[in-house]
Write a protein that holds these residues in place. Sequence first.
Motif, mmCIF file in Angstrom:
data_model
loop_
_atom_site.group_PDB
_atom_site.id
_atom_site.type_symbol
_atom_site.label_atom_id
_atom_site.label_comp_id
_atom_site.label_asym_id
_atom_site.label_seq_id
_atom_site.Cartn_x
_atom_site.Cartn_y
_atom_site.Cartn_z
ATOM 1 N N SER A 43 61.996 -1.153 58.539
ATOM 2 C CA SER A 43 62.965 -0.228 59.111
ATOM 3 C C SER A 43 64.369 -0.751 58.851
ATOM 4 O O SER A 43 64.573 -1.960 58.741
ATOM 5 N N ALA A 103 68.356 0.277 60.266
ATOM 6 C CA ALA A 103 69.237 1.138 61.049
ATOM 7 C C ALA A 103 70.675 0.971 60.592
ATOM 8 O O ALA A 103 71.163 -0.152 60.443
ATOM 9 N N LYS A 107 68.596 9.174 63.999
ATOM 10 C CA LYS A 107 68.704 7.747 64.328
ATOM 11 C C LYS A 107 69.416 6.963 63.234
ATOM 12 O O LYS A 107 69.633 5.756 63.362
ATOM 13 N N THR A 133 68.306 5.993 60.430
ATOM 14 C CA THR A 133 67.371 4.926 60.099
ATOM 15 C C THR A 133 66.529 5.332 58.900
ATOM 16 O O THR A 133 66.111 6.482 58.789
#
Length: 122
Positions: free
Chosen positions: A20, A22, A74, A76
Motif C-alpha cells: 500500500s 498513501a 484515500k 492510496t
Amino acid sequence: VQLQASGGGLVQAGGSLRLSCALSGSFFSIAAMNWYRQAPGKERELVAGMPTGGSANYADSVKERFTISRDNAKKTVYLQMNRVRPEDTAVYYCNARLRTGVLGQTVRDDYWGKGALVTVSS
C-alpha cells in the motif's frame, strides 16, 4: 507531498503480498500513481502504473500475477502480488505523477516513497 509505503516483508514463492502507498500533501490533482522496483545490482524498473481515468499497465514479467489498484478517496495505491517468484525480490517504490500549481499547469513525476523491501524465498 509525501508517499508512505507499507506492506513489504518475507513471503514464500507462490504466495501473496499486498503493498500500500498513501499520498498526502498539497497538489492540484493526481495524474498517475505507479509502482517501481529495484533488485540488487539492477536498475529501477516500472512494475505497474495506473493513470487517472486510464487503464493499468504492467511489466511483462508481472502480468497476470500482479494487480494495481487505487482508492481515490484515500489517495492510496495498492499492489496485489500473487504467485510471487524469487525474481520478484526487490525494493518496491511507489511513485506519483502530480499536477501542481494554482491551475495544475505543471506536471511533476518525481515524487517517491521510501521503498518497501519484498523478499521471496524459494
